[in-house]
Design a protein around this motif. Sequence first.
Motif, PDB file in Angstrom:
ATOM      1  N   SER A 329       0.710  -1.185   0.183  1.00  0.00           N
ATOM      2  CA  SER A 329      -0.074  -0.030   0.075  1.00  0.00           C
ATOM      3  C   SER A 329       0.363   1.077   0.499  1.00  0.00           C
ATOM      4  O   SER A 329       0.372   2.366  -0.618  1.00  0.00           O
ATOM      5  N   LEU A 330       1.990   1.689   0.737  1.00  0.00           N
ATOM      6  CA  LEU A 330       2.431   2.556   1.244  1.00  0.00           C
ATOM      7  C   LEU A 330       3.421   2.739  -0.443  1.00  0.00           C
ATOM      8  O   LEU A 330       3.418   3.087  -0.961  1.00  0.00           O
ATOM      9  N   ARG A 331       3.390   1.279  -1.136  1.00  0.00           N
ATOM     10  CA  ARG A 331       4.383   1.462  -2.139  1.00  0.00           C
ATOM     11  C   ARG A 331       3.565   2.040  -3.687  1.00  0.00           C
ATOM     12  O   ARG A 331       3.801   3.246  -4.528  1.00  0.00           O
ATOM     13  N   LEU A 332       2.583   1.727  -3.638  1.00  0.00           N
ATOM     14  CA  LEU A 332       1.585   2.041  -4.500  1.00  0.00           C
ATOM     15  C   LEU A 332       0.869   3.611  -4.011  1.00  0.00           C
ATOM     16  O   LEU A 332       0.768   3.958  -5.234  1.00  0.00           O
ATOM     17  N   THR A 333      -0.075   3.892  -3.059  1.00  0.00           N
ATOM     18  CA  THR A 333       0.437   5.648  -2.624  1.00  0.00           C
ATOM     19  C   THR A 333       1.327   6.232  -2.969  1.00  0.00           C
ATOM     20  O   THR A 333       0.524   7.162  -4.263  1.00  0.00           O
ATOM     21  N   GLY A 334       2.731   5.963  -2.323  1.00  0.00           N
ATOM     22  CA  GLY A 334       3.259   6.162  -3.158  1.00  0.00           C
ATOM     23  C   GLY A 334       3.630   7.341  -4.272  1.00  0.00           C
ATOM     24  O   GLY A 334       3.963   8.387  -4.509  1.00  0.00           O
ATOM     25  N   TRP A 335       3.562   6.139  -5.060  1.00  0.00           N
ATOM     26  CA  TRP A 335       3.975   6.463  -6.425  1.00  0.00           C
ATOM     27  C   TRP A 335       2.041   7.091  -6.956  1.00  0.00           C
ATOM     28  O   TRP A 335       2.772   8.078  -7.960  1.00  0.00           O
ATOM     29  N   LEU A 336       1.542   6.985  -6.732  1.00  0.00           N
ATOM     30  CA  LEU A 336       0.360   7.442  -7.638  1.00  0.00           C
ATOM     31  C   LEU A 336       0.533   8.610  -6.702  1.00  0.00           C
ATOM     32  O   LEU A 336       0.040   9.987  -7.511  1.00  0.00           O
ATOM     33  N   GLU A 337       0.865   9.710  -5.860  1.00  0.00           N
ATOM     34  CA  GLU A 337       1.383  10.767  -4.581  1.00  0.00           C
ATOM     35  C   GLU A 337       2.353  10.724  -5.716  1.00  0.00           C
ATOM     36  O   GLU A 337       2.301  12.546  -6.441  1.00  0.00           O
ATOM     37  N   ARG A 359       0.487   8.640   7.898  1.00  0.00           N
ATOM     38  CA  ARG A 359      -0.354   9.229   8.096  1.00  0.00           C
ATOM     39  C   ARG A 359      -1.359   9.432   7.451  1.00  0.00           C
ATOM     40  O   ARG A 359      -2.736   9.852   7.481  1.00  0.00           O
ATOM     41  N   ARG A 360      -1.407   8.364   6.194  1.00  0.00           N
ATOM     42  CA  ARG A 360      -2.173   7.257   5.284  1.00  0.00           C
ATOM     43  C   ARG A 360      -2.317   6.395   5.609  1.00  0.00           C
ATOM     44  O   ARG A 360      -1.999   5.585   5.735  1.00  0.00           O
ATOM     45  N   GLY A 361      -4.312   6.076   4.822  1.00  0.00           N
ATOM     46  CA  GLY A 361      -4.456   4.584   4.169  1.00  0.00           C
ATOM     47  C   GLY A 361      -4.113   4.754   2.534  1.00  0.00           C
ATOM     48  O   GLY A 361      -2.756   5.449   1.672  1.00  0.00           O
ATOM     49  N   CYS A 362      -4.749   3.661   1.965  1.00  0.00           N
ATOM     50  CA  CYS A 362      -4.198   3.700   0.349  1.00  0.00           C
ATOM     51  C   CYS A 362      -5.283   4.654  -0.304  1.00  0.00           C
ATOM     52  O   CYS A 362      -6.317   4.501  -1.183  1.00  0.00           O
ATOM     53  N   GLN A 363      -5.569   5.972   0.129  1.00  0.00           N
ATOM     54  CA  GLN A 363      -6.378   7.010  -0.274  1.00  0.00           C
ATOM     55  C   GLN A 363      -5.699   7.888  -0.522  1.00  0.00           C
ATOM     56  O   GLN A 363      -4.457   8.642  -0.124  1.00  0.00           O
ATOM     57  N   LEU A 364      -6.154   9.016  -1.795  1.00  0.00           N
ATOM     58  CA  LEU A 364      -5.319  10.389  -2.201  1.00  0.00           C
ATOM     59  C   LEU A 364      -6.754  11.148  -2.561  1.00  0.00           C
ATOM     60  O   LEU A 364      -7.349  10.668  -3.383  1.00  0.00           O
ATOM     61  N   SER A 365      -7.065  11.898  -1.474  1.00  0.00           N
ATOM     62  CA  SER A 365      -8.076  12.971  -2.220  1.00  0.00           C
ATOM     63  C   SER A 365      -8.015  13.954  -2.416  1.00  0.00           C
ATOM     64  O   SER A 365      -7.089  14.772  -2.373  1.00  0.00           O
ATOM     65  N   VAL A 366      -8.676  14.464  -3.727  1.00  0.00           N
ATOM     66  CA  VAL A 366      -7.804  15.077  -4.849  1.00  0.00           C
ATOM     67  C   VAL A 366      -9.276  16.097  -4.650  1.00  0.00           C
ATOM     68  O   VAL A 366     -10.433  16.422  -4.852  1.00  0.00           O
ATOM     69  N   ARG A 367      -9.068  17.431  -4.547  1.00  0.00           N
ATOM     70  CA  ARG A 367      -9.671  18.853  -4.435  1.00  0.00           C
ATOM     71  C   ARG A 367      -9.928  19.550  -5.627  1.00  0.00           C
ATOM     72  O   ARG A 367      -8.332  20.096  -6.683  1.00  0.00           O
ATOM     73  N   ILE A 368     -10.860  19.351  -6.534  1.00  0.00           N
ATOM     74  CA  ILE A 368     -11.016  20.042  -7.585  1.00  0.00           C
ATOM     75  C   ILE A 368     -11.510  21.626  -7.437  1.00  0.00           C
ATOM     76  O   ILE A 368     -12.364  21.863  -6.668  1.00  0.00           O
ATOM     77  N   GLY A 369     -10.620  22.532  -7.853  1.00  0.00           N
ATOM     78  CA  GLY A 369     -11.398  23.457  -8.164  1.00  0.00           C
ATOM     79  C   GLY A 369     -11.864  24.959  -8.889  1.00  0.00           C
ATOM     80  O   GLY A 369     -12.925  25.400  -8.381  1.00  0.00           O
TER      81      GLY A 369
END
Length: 444
Positions: A329-337, A359-369
């Motif tokens: 999870s750390l590898r995947l999420t880190g690469w997505l980041e 400080r996170r799990g396998c999720q990245l939340s993106v705010r769209i402007g």
Amino acid sequence: MHTPESEAHRRDAADPGHRHLFHVPPAEGGRHPDVAYLAGNSLGLQPRATRDELVADLDAWRRLGVEGHLEAERAWLPYHELLTAPAARLVGALPTETVVMNSLTVNLHLLMVSFYRPAGERTTIVIEDSAFPSDSYAVRSQARFHGLDPGATVVRLKPRPGSDTLGTQDVLDYLAREGHTVALLLLGGVNYLTGELMDIPAITAAGRAAGAVVGWDLAHAAGNVPLALHDWDVDFAAWCSYKYLNSGPGALGGVFVHERHHGDPSLPRFEGWWSTEAATRFEMTPVSRPPATVEAWQISNPPIFAMGPVRTSLELFDSVGMPALRERSLRLTGWLEELLDEVTPGRPLTVVTPRDPARRGCQLSVRIGTGSANELTKRLRHEHGVIADAREPDIVRFAPVPLYSTYHDCWRVADALAATVPVSARSEPGLRAPQSRTEGGHSR
């Protein structure tokens, strides 16, 4: 996009995961046969083993009728016990502290019957301001049930100005100031909106030191991050099984109650047939004799066809192991980041999930402007075969689940965002403006 697609394929060859054990929905068109499924934080994919296991339970009913309670290969009467040990291992608990039953919010209510005991000045229920709505509804209704004003009783902790996430220190500071008024601290282990992983042991210790009961909603933590509920001295917790645990829509949830509360006659509980000791259940006596375990919080006999998919999923987690899943999870999420860092500059896109992997799990939340989150997720799906989750008005959640997500899935997310969201200040080749506006949505 500067990173070539070939790099994603190289990483997948070196770190393949377990995608072959799951059914991945087909893409609607384009050059990819399957979707890039980044919505496992809303509903997990179906394990390939689930269908056959569920059919086997159905066949037992067909062949045996009522005798299946004792004579089925997985006898129905003690069926829930098959799930106890693997569920306990998943959340870091003793088997006597863990049971699979009901759905998440039902379980939270049953637990609050026992553990929300307002008295004197200690009446407050503390939750995070960005708690999932059902948690907000549940605690407000509990306050009303006790004759209290929800507006005054429920405290919603907000991030400090300029921050998108509620930090651990924010919670600790509140407890230092107001802990003497807190009857129940009930937070999400991983915040559903931002993907932030709270420091569960530190907050639990501070809450209990302040004299509060500490419970956790682990809907987005169970199966996502390693847990050690017993060692962390958590009072109680509840979770669902349809997200990272891949047990199907509306799947049964789980409950943890620390062993120090077992057999405590001062704790009120609602009771039913399954609340009494199994050995005396068929004596049909009018007075319950609850066991000194978490099973005293059970009420009804378990729904067998709902338990099978949970059992199948827990077997997968036992086989792979949470430590290995967390590392991937750390590898995947880190690469997505890293990929999002390539495409977000110049675009109205901001990652609000903490950058610190701890400080996170396998999720990245993106705010769209600009535009709506629902509109963007519809375009990602129909034009690029990327399934993500929208939280209106402006958050899109991407969850690279380590069991079945791939590095190529992550690459497709970034590539789709680059193709769909135009650069604000300047124009670049290959980018196109939005073409359609539709609506969509997902469960929690």
